[in-house]
Design a protein around this motif. Structure first.
Motif, PDB file in Angstrom:
ATOM      1  N   MET A  97       0.811  -1.207   0.000  1.00 49.82           N
ATOM      2  CA  MET A  97       0.000   0.000   0.000  1.00 49.82           C
ATOM      3  C   MET A  97       0.849   1.263   0.000  1.00 49.82           C
ATOM      4  SD  MET A  97      -3.126  -0.873  -0.029  1.00 49.82           S
ATOM      5  CE  MET A  97      -4.281   0.244   0.779  1.00 49.82           C
TER       6      MET A  97
ATOM      7  N   SER B 269      -0.395   4.734  -1.340  1.00 50.98           N
ATOM      8  CA  SER B 269      -0.439   5.838  -0.386  1.00 50.98           C
ATOM      9  C   SER B 269       0.358   7.029  -0.907  1.00 50.98           C
ATOM     10  CB  SER B 269       0.150   5.345   0.933  1.00 50.98           C
ATOM     11  OG  SER B 269      -0.086   6.248   1.959  1.00 50.98           O
ATOM     12  N   PHE B 270       1.493   6.706  -1.503  1.00 51.24           N
ATOM     13  CA  PHE B 270       2.358   7.769  -1.999  1.00 51.24           C
ATOM     14  C   PHE B 270       1.726   8.497  -3.188  1.00 51.24           C
ATOM     15  CE2 PHE B 270       5.757   8.879  -5.045  1.00 51.24           C
ATOM     16  CZ  PHE B 270       6.284   9.938  -4.341  1.00 51.24           C
TER      17      PHE B 270
ATOM     18  N   ASP C 231       7.848  14.428   0.117  1.00 50.37           N
ATOM     19  CA  ASP C 231       8.464  14.640   1.420  1.00 50.37           C
ATOM     20  C   ASP C 231       9.388  13.446   1.676  1.00 50.37           C
ATOM     21  OD1 ASP C 231       9.107  14.745   4.101  1.00 50.37           O
ATOM     22  OD2 ASP C 231       7.241  15.771   4.601  1.00 50.37           O
ATOM     23  N   VAL C 232      10.673  13.670   1.399  1.00 57.19           N
ATOM     24  CA  VAL C 232      11.591  12.532   1.393  1.00 57.19           C
ATOM     25  C   VAL C 232      11.704  11.894   2.769  1.00 57.19           C
ATOM     26  CG1 VAL C 232      13.926  11.809   0.884  1.00 57.19           C
ATOM     27  CG2 VAL C 232      12.843  13.554  -0.499  1.00 57.19           C
TER      28      VAL C 232
ATOM     29  N   LEU D 244       9.618  11.868   5.219  1.00 58.40           N
ATOM     30  CA  LEU D 244       8.399  11.140   5.533  1.00 58.40           C
ATOM     31  C   LEU D 244       8.332   9.851   4.732  1.00 58.40           C
ATOM     32  CD1 LEU D 244       5.758  11.125   7.018  1.00 58.40           C
ATOM     33  CD2 LEU D 244       4.761  12.434   5.161  1.00 58.40           C
ATOM     34  N   LEU D 245       8.739   9.962   3.484  1.00 57.59           N
ATOM     35  CA  LEU D 245       8.701   8.785   2.628  1.00 57.59           C
ATOM     36  C   LEU D 245       9.650   7.717   3.166  1.00 57.59           C
ATOM     37  CD1 LEU D 245       7.482   7.577   0.154  1.00 57.59           C
ATOM     38  CD2 LEU D 245       9.251   8.611  -1.221  1.00 57.59           C
ATOM     39  N   GLU D 246      10.793   8.155   3.672  1.00 61.27           N
ATOM     40  CA  GLU D 246      11.730   7.189   4.259  1.00 61.27           C
ATOM     41  C   GLU D 246      11.079   6.472   5.437  1.00 61.27           C
ATOM     42  OE1 GLU D 246      15.970   9.402   3.256  1.00 61.27           O
ATOM     43  OE2 GLU D 246      15.142   9.485   5.270  1.00 61.27           O
ATOM     44  N   ASP D 247      10.427   7.254   6.263  1.00 61.56           N
ATOM     45  CA  ASP D 247       9.774   6.645   7.419  1.00 61.56           C
ATOM     46  C   ASP D 247       8.661   5.705   6.989  1.00 61.56           C
ATOM     47  OD1 ASP D 247      11.342   7.738   9.282  1.00 61.56           O
ATOM     48  OD2 ASP D 247       9.746   8.785  10.374  1.00 61.56           O
ATOM     49  N   ALA D 248       7.902   6.152   5.992  1.00 61.15           N
ATOM     50  CA  ALA D 248       6.814   5.307   5.504  1.00 61.15           C
ATOM     51  C   ALA D 248       7.378   3.999   4.966  1.00 61.15           C
ATOM     52  CB  ALA D 248       6.036   6.036   4.420  1.00 61.15           C
TER      53      ALA D 248
ATOM     54  N   ARG E 247      10.118   2.564   5.976  1.00 60.99           N
ATOM     55  CA  ARG E 247      10.524   1.743   7.123  1.00 60.99           C
ATOM     56  C   ARG E 247       9.310   1.040   7.720  1.00 60.99           C
ATOM     57  NH1 ARG E 247      13.779   6.558   8.210  1.00 60.99           N
ATOM     58  NH2 ARG E 247      15.869   6.031   7.508  1.00 60.99           N
ATOM     59  N   ARG E 248       8.248   1.798   7.841  1.00 56.14           N
ATOM     60  CA  ARG E 248       7.037   1.192   8.393  1.00 56.14           C
ATOM     61  C   ARG E 248       6.551   0.057   7.516  1.00 56.14           C
ATOM     62  NH1 ARG E 248       3.571   3.528  12.016  1.00 56.14           N
ATOM     63  NH2 ARG E 248       4.487   5.290  13.093  1.00 56.14           N
TER      64      ARG E 248
ATOM     65  N   ASN F  14       6.015  -3.701   8.479  1.00 50.42           N
ATOM     66  CA  ASN F  14       4.735  -4.393   8.292  1.00 50.42           C
ATOM     67  C   ASN F  14       4.930  -5.694   7.533  1.00 50.42           C
ATOM     68  OD1 ASN F  14       3.280  -2.508   9.595  1.00 50.42           O
ATOM     69  ND2 ASN F  14       2.478  -1.491   7.780  1.00 50.42           N
TER      70      ASN F  14
END
Lengths: 805, 98
Positions: free
Chosen positions: B1, B5-6, B78-79, B81-85, B87-88, B92
């Motif tokens: 996703m 999402s992106f 948003d790089v 944020l994208l990195e964190d996303a 990682r998440r 997952n």
């Protein structure tokens, strides 16, 4: 078809050709169409071609069971021979009048636009023309609001009770007329009533009543293909009609050519639902699609009611007639082809499909019930956070698509409920409720579904994989070795001392993971406990404990506390951490989650390793005079000043004075001050410390002893710096960015003694003069900017560029 | 996703899409679905001389599986944020695989 499983078709009805056969006996209701198309080729029409000869197969012997079925004595008009205990019939007969009245009342309440005149054309029995005007028995269903009532109609049975031996000539007319019976209206009465009302077709179709028990028959009111599922069933016929005509109703159904209309009025002009697409197969069969002999030619031609008549027509007339008929047949065939699938699905089937689709929709979108922001955030993290930061294009960020599904459900419910009558409303309501419940159950089931995504049926070669939008079907099914999870952490730890790139990156990821879990914890912070609420206090304590353990995890991952190995070739893990852009970016987030002590530890680590910090080391390496650093280094420096410096500054601005003194001491003791001062970051850190000391002094917070200590250190620093002051400027005069240098000089100048200020001015005098001279060649705004930078320093030591004139 | 999402955040932005048959299309991203099917508006085909048959196409629906690249407006990403996303998402996935 019948209550009792018998063929209720009376033998006398069976000789009426197609219409008297069982409901689904005829596999191809349009056999006649095909035949008619064939006729186009050979001019002559043989009656035998179109007449199926069923009449010849009439077997009167099969009447025997009729009495058993209907309780009427075959020959006796009393009807008492068999049926004393046949209560059903008897009772029905007693209320027959009431039923009839009810029906008339019903038809009055549902007025049709059918002109009475037209009714008159085909209402009276015309034995000769009757074969074409066969009642389909579906007239009633052309009224969309009609709800079939399943009461037995006396008129059905009445025939038998009295059994007026019908003459062969009368036979075709019989089924469409309620036969006279003891307690009922006479034939004449009924006819008169029909003429007056001109409405109730169904009333005249006793034949259809037994057929109503067929379930497929009962759903016809809903089966209009152009209407959505659950369309309100009692909208005015006019509206429905308009819709149907829009929906491609065959033109001749709606507006038969004048000549035809007069002759073959079996599809009454204003009752489109009689068309084959609406009535379903049985109607197709019963409706005389194109029985050529029975059709009349164009207006002006003689009425053809009998195949024999056709023979007597002139050649021209016959041609015209055949042409028209063939055309119609073709059209009908087309309709037939289009409507082939009609009635295949019951409303239940359609509901079932709708439910499945809704389930898919809901399951794909998350859930109807699942408005849990955690789950949404887990699945849709980037979008959710991004839209919170930048403003979402969507209105309801926390209800992405489940919301949509819910809206759909509600809308459908409203639409049905709004228009339907009570019965329809109730059923629709129930239906929607059931649907919602089912969807919810399905979603729960999907949640609880075991993890395996594939089903391999024993003995089969293939696999069935389950997929949805969230977890698409895997093209490759790779098994992860279970051991990999166990091995990796061990490897990480053993590699730590080596400090290779991979393990460093792994460390950084570990830091980020710890950070993210801490940020998650922050969101789930319980409300501050009130006094005396032990449960809340307990909760809060647990939460604090969790945060604490996460903090420890983060701290471990940062490896700040790794022992400092002097003169080691490999940098300290934390300094290595800072050499990656990811590591630099993490600092502001880390600072938010650690306490002051941890912050000072980090700052101390940085200060101690200032020489080996990549942004300092690499900037020095390029040597003095080199205007341009490599792009990567410049980017690293920019990032460091953007990400790390503000955090450090934020701490330093609150730090106690003794820590500042201690840090300055570390700079002097541990680093090559001149080298550090030649870099932007080094100067930045020095500026930070110096200006903080000045602020402390001005605020009067510094104790005399501390201040003495500071001045000592400062003097040492100044002495170390002085020889290199001319070289701390980056590149030549025309390379723009030297503001940080002037800031540093200003910070030094403020804290310096007058004698030191003197030395400072001498050291940087040339640069000041150059800059002032250079700024005169620049455009006004740039010039003022450069002069402003210089002025930072000049004002710090009590001068101004204006004085230089 | 993650990608869904992106890309959702890029709606109403101008993107350039390169298809697996080398056609490059620039247009406003109207919507995207779970399969990364893409709806483009106000499209403009780069190298139009090569694909004249597309000259009159004003909007299109692109099946996700035929997309090779999507070129994004840099400012809209948003790089961090994208990195964190990412990682998440990785976390997952690991969680699901277990």
């Amino acid at each position: 078809m019948s209550f009792f499983g018998f063929n209720t078709t009376l033998p006398r009805d069976r000789d009426r050709g197609p219409s008297s056969r069982g409901f689904f006996e005829n596999p191809d209701p349009f056999a006649e169409v095909a035949r008619a198309s064939g006729i186009e080729d050979d001019d002559a029409i043989d009656f035998e071609d179109t007449y199926d000869g069923l009449g010849d197969q009439l077997d009167d012997d099969q009447d025997e069971f009729n009495d058993d079925t209907f309780g009427g004595g075959g020959d006796t008009a009393t009807g008492g021979a068999v049926g004393r205990d046949f209560d059903f019939f008897g009772r029905t007969a007693q209320v027959a009048d009431a039923i009839g009245e009810e029906q008339i009342r019903y038809s009055l309440q549902n007025p049709r636009a059918a002109p009475a005149a037209q009714q008159e054309i085909h209402a009276p029995p015309q034995p000769a023309a009757e074969p074409t005007t066969k009642r389909t028995g579906y007239e009633k269903y052309s009224d969309p609001g009609y709800i079939p009532d399943l009461q037995a109609k006396s008129s059905v049975w009445g025939n038998l009770q009295k059994k007026p031996e019908p003459s062969p000539a009368m036979m075709p007319a019989m089924p469409s007329m309620p036969a006279p019976s003891r307690k009922m209206m006479s034939l004449e009465e009924v006819e008169a009533q029909l003429r007056n009302q001109g409405h109730s077709f169904g009333h005249m179709a006793p034949q259809s009543m037994p057929q109503m028990h067929d379930p497929s028959f009962m759903r016809h009111p809903q089966d209009f293909p152009t209407l959505p599922e659950g369309f309100p069933t009692n909208i005015p016929p006019e509206i429905l009609r308009a819709q149907l005509e829009k929906g491609g109703l065959p033109p001749h159904m709606a507006h038969p050519p004048p000549g035809v209309q007069e002759l073959t009025t079996s599809p009454p002009q204003n009752l489109p639902p009689q068309g084959p697409r609406h009535a379903g197969p049985p109607a197709q069969r019963q409706q005389p699609m194109p029985p050529p002999p029975s059709r009349g030619p164009n207006g002006g031609l003689p009425v053809i009611t009998n195949p024999q008549q056709l023979v007597h027509l002139t050649e021209e007339q016959r041609q015209a007639y055949l042409m028209e008929d063939a055309k119609r047949a073709k059209r009908n065939h087309k309709i037939f082809l289009l409507s082939r699938g009609n009635g295949l699905m019951t409303p239940q089937d359609k509901n079932f499909i709708t439910r499945i689709q809704l389930q898919q929709l809901v399951a794909a979108a998350g859930n109807v019930a699942d408005s849990d922001p955690e789950a949404v955030l887990a699945e849709d993290f980037y979008y959710q956070v991004y839209s919170q930061i930048r403003g979402a294009p969507r209105q309801h960020p926390h209800q992405p698509l489940g919301h949509f599904a819910q809206t759909y459900l509600l809308q459908t419910g409203n639409r049905i409920g709004g228009h339907g009558n009570r019965r329809a409303f109730q059923s629709a309501d129930n239906h929607m409720q059931r649907m919602q419940q089912q969807v919810q159950r399905a979603v729960e089931a999907a949640k609880a579904k075991p993890k395996n995504k594939q089903l391999i049926i024993e003995g089969s070669l293939g696999k069935i994989s389950f997929s949805n939008a969230k977890a698409p079907k895997h093209m490759l099914n790779i098994k992860r070795p279970d051991s990999s999870e166990g091995v990796r952490p061990k490897k990480l730890q053993s590699d730590l001392s080596v400090g290779d790139r991979k393990s460093l990156l792994g460390n950084i990821e570990a830091v980020y993971n710890a950070l993210m879990s801490m940020e998650d914890m922050e969101r789930t912070m319980p409300p501050p406990p009130e006094e005396g609420d032990t449960e809340a206090i307990q909760e809060h304590m647990e939460w604090r404990q969790k945060v604490q353990s996460l903090n420890q995890k983060l701290w471990q991952a940062l490896k700040v506390m790794e022992p400092i190995v002097p003169n080691s070739t490999t940098p300290h893990p934390f300094i290595a951490f800072l050499s990656y852009a990811k590591g630099k970016k993490a600092i502001p987030r880390i600072f938010r989650h650690i306490d002051q002590e941890q912050r000072v530890t980090i700052l101390t680590m940085i200060v101690v390793h200032l020489d080996s910090l990549d942004v300092v080391r690499l900037a020095q390496a390029s040597g003095p005079g080199d205007a341009q650093l490599p792009v990567a280094v410049r980017e690293a420096i920019d990032l460091f000043s953007l990400a790390v410096m503000p955090s450090l500054l934020g701490y330093v601005n609150e730090a106690p004075f003794n820590i500042i003194i201690g840090l300055l001491g570390l700079v002097i003791a541990q680093t090559q001050v001149i080298g550090v001062a030649r870099t932007k970051i080094g100067l930045g850190i020095l500026t930070m410390l110096l200006s903080r000391a000045e602020l402390v002094k001005e605020a009067g917070q510094a104790s005399e002893r501390d201040w003495q200590q500071w001045v000592e250190k400062f003097n040492v620093l100044f002495d170390m710096l002085e020889p290199g002051l001319a070289h701390i400027f980056p590149g030549s005069i025309n390379s723009g960015d030297d503001m940080y240098v002037w800031q540093f000089l200003a910070a030094v100048g403020i804290g310096a003694s007058p004698e030191q200020q003197q030395r400072l001015v001498i050291a940087v005098k040339d640069r000041v003069m150059e800059t002032v001279g250079y700024s005169k060649t620049l455009p006004a705004d740039m010039a003022s900017q450069r002069l402003g930078n210089v002025n930072l320093f000049m004002r710090a030591i009590g001068l101004d560029v204006e004085l230089l004139g | 996703m993650l990608f869904f999402s992106f890309f959702k955040t890029l709606t109403n932005q101008t993107v350039t899409i390169e298809l697996k048959n080398d056609i490059r299309i620039r247009g406003i991203l109207k919507s995207v679905d779970q399969y990364l099917n893409i709806k483009l508006d106000d499209v403009e085909v780069l190298d139009l001389d090569k694909y004249p048959h597309l000259s009159s196409v004003k909007n299109m629906f692109i099946r996700g599986s035929v997309v090779r690249y999507v070129m994004l407006p840099r400012s809209e990403v948003d790089v961090g944020l994208l990195e964190d996303a990412t990682r998440r998402e990785a976390a997952n996935q690991v969680g699901k695989a277990r």
